[in-house]
Enzyme design. Sequence first.
Site, PDB file in Angstrom:
ATOM      1  N   HIS A  72      -6.270  16.188  -5.006  1.00 41.24           N
ATOM      2  CA  HIS A  72      -5.079  16.022  -5.848  1.00 41.24           C
ATOM      3  C   HIS A  72      -5.419  15.094  -7.007  1.00 41.24           C
ATOM      4  CE1 HIS A  72      -1.386  17.639  -3.602  1.00 41.24           C
ATOM      5  NE2 HIS A  72      -2.451  18.279  -3.189  1.00 41.24           N
ATOM      6  N   TYR A 200       7.311  12.083  -5.883  1.00 39.14           N
ATOM      7  CA  TYR A 200       8.097  10.975  -5.350  1.00 39.14           C
ATOM      8  C   TYR A 200       9.347  10.901  -6.217  1.00 39.14           C
ATOM      9  CZ  TYR A 200       3.773   9.256  -3.093  1.00 39.14           C
ATOM     10  OH  TYR A 200       2.631   9.119  -2.341  1.00 39.14           O
ATOM     11  N   PRO A 292       5.511   3.532   3.676  1.00 42.24           N
ATOM     12  CA  PRO A 292       4.616   4.651   3.356  1.00 42.24           C
ATOM     13  C   PRO A 292       4.625   5.097   1.888  1.00 42.24           C
ATOM     14  CG  PRO A 292       6.493   5.400   4.662  1.00 42.24           C
ATOM     15  CD  PRO A 292       6.578   3.920   4.607  1.00 42.24           C
ATOM     16  N   LYS A 296      -0.651   3.962   1.801  1.00 39.42           N
ATOM     17  CA  LYS A 296      -1.751   2.998   1.993  1.00 39.42           C
ATOM     18  C   LYS A 296      -2.088   2.678   3.455  1.00 39.42           C
ATOM     19  CE  LYS A 296      -2.939   2.524  -2.078  1.00 39.42           C
ATOM     20  NZ  LYS A 296      -3.557   3.847  -2.043  1.00 39.42           N
ATOM     21  N   TYR A 384      -3.122   3.526  -6.606  1.00 42.48           N
ATOM     22  CA  TYR A 384      -2.846   4.708  -5.780  1.00 42.48           C
ATOM     23  C   TYR A 384      -4.141   5.317  -5.238  1.00 42.48           C
ATOM     24  CZ  TYR A 384      -0.346   8.826  -4.112  1.00 42.48           C
ATOM     25  OH  TYR A 384       0.190   9.812  -3.311  1.00 42.48           O
TER      26      TYR A 384
END
Length: 389
Positions: A72, A200, A292, A296, A384
């Site tokens: 991704h 998100y 979450p 991580k 990220y």
Amino acid sequence: MKTQVAIIGAGPAGLLLGQLLYKAGIDTIIIERQSKDYVLARIRAGVLEQGTVSLLHEVGVSTRLEKEGLPHHGFDLAFGGQILNIDLQGLIGRSVTVYGQTEVTKDLTNARLEAGLITVYGAENVVVSGFDTNHPKVEYQLDGVNYAIDCDFIAGCDGYHGVCRASIPQNAISEYERVYPFGWLGILSDTKPVQEELIYGNHPDGFYLCSMRSPTRSRYYLQCTLDDHVNNWSDERFWQTLHARLPTRLQEALETGPSIEKSIAPLRSFVAEPLRFGRLFLAGDAGHIVPPTGAKGLNLAVSDVRYLSWALMEFYQEKNDAGIEHYSQRALARIWKAERFSWSLTNLMHQFPEMSAFEKKMQIAEFEFLASSENAQKALAENYVGLPF
Ligand code: RFL
Ligand code: PHB
């Protein structure tokens, strides 16, 4: 029984530590409370950092990951009608891999079986002791019979509710915690993901996350209240609620179907300090929890056991205990940064029940800044994809 390192817990932290130590010629026994079937059926994390993927490759358990893992290169943040793409690859030249924790656990479990290493499943009343001496001990019961293991070290990889952290004298440990006033309701379904990249979303009715496990298996989450229960959520209600929160352009693409798993997880930030007490180490969720939102938790468990394996290798191969002395400090330096990142992304992307008008404005300003600043996006991307370890 006797071993060099007794590992409590056969989650990703315990299994990966076992594999790292096996590769270094260090003997381990893993003691797990649950059955093997239970451990292998748990649905949890989905996003692996590059460092995690490299380490799984290094210890020889990446064959399936390389075939089935989905690279991704970015993800979307949806906020108040805007969609901001965080182009990880374009911003910082790195990316992540979508591959379920369930699969990582399966791969590590199979490698351990193939190597003929001992994992005790279904161990009851596990007790750890003597870690303030040079002779730690692990005791447990299996099918009503008592067992004891003498070892050099105990690795507490037994998760947030485990026995290891609880066995440390209270005055020797500091705990830092933030409990969020909501949870995530997650479902897994054999449906095509709504789009190729993760989303998100912060919607006025609550957070949502569109994730996946494969091109035909989706994982979705909705923010829910802490007193909610999966029985309140028929599949139909879940899909309707998710549909209503999605950006308009994606609503039509949402494929629905029967759920194959449904669960609620509360959100928490937590760190215990230090992570070593004599010859007992804490690693993974046993020592810290992140919400979450930043993906991580599993990745931090991986960096902890990487540091711990280096420390133990130094001890056995070079007769040097500097790594052991520094394990806690070294791991915590990375943990606190991931805690900060997960906390800030959680704050940005959720609806807090008692948010003041001022706090709402701050959330909007933070999103607007992120949307307008490539530097801010780069900082988000750097966190990220995972800080180095
Ligand atoms: P685990 O996986 O909890 O494993 C601990 C093991 O110890 C056993 N145990 C005991 N064994 C013997 N004696 C006792 N007294 C014992 N007590 C407990 C347990 O049965 C268990 O098998 O901890 P570990 O290995 O530290 O791994 C941590 C990760 O599981 C966790 O951080 C992640 O799942 C968090 N997480 C995510 N992390 C990511 O990196 N990326 C993600 O995308 C991501 N998504 C998530 C998540 C966690 C979630 N939930 C359910 C909390 C999404 C969700 C919804
Ligand atoms: C998941 O696919 O389960 C997942 C993905 C990203 C997150 C958390 C969970 O941040």
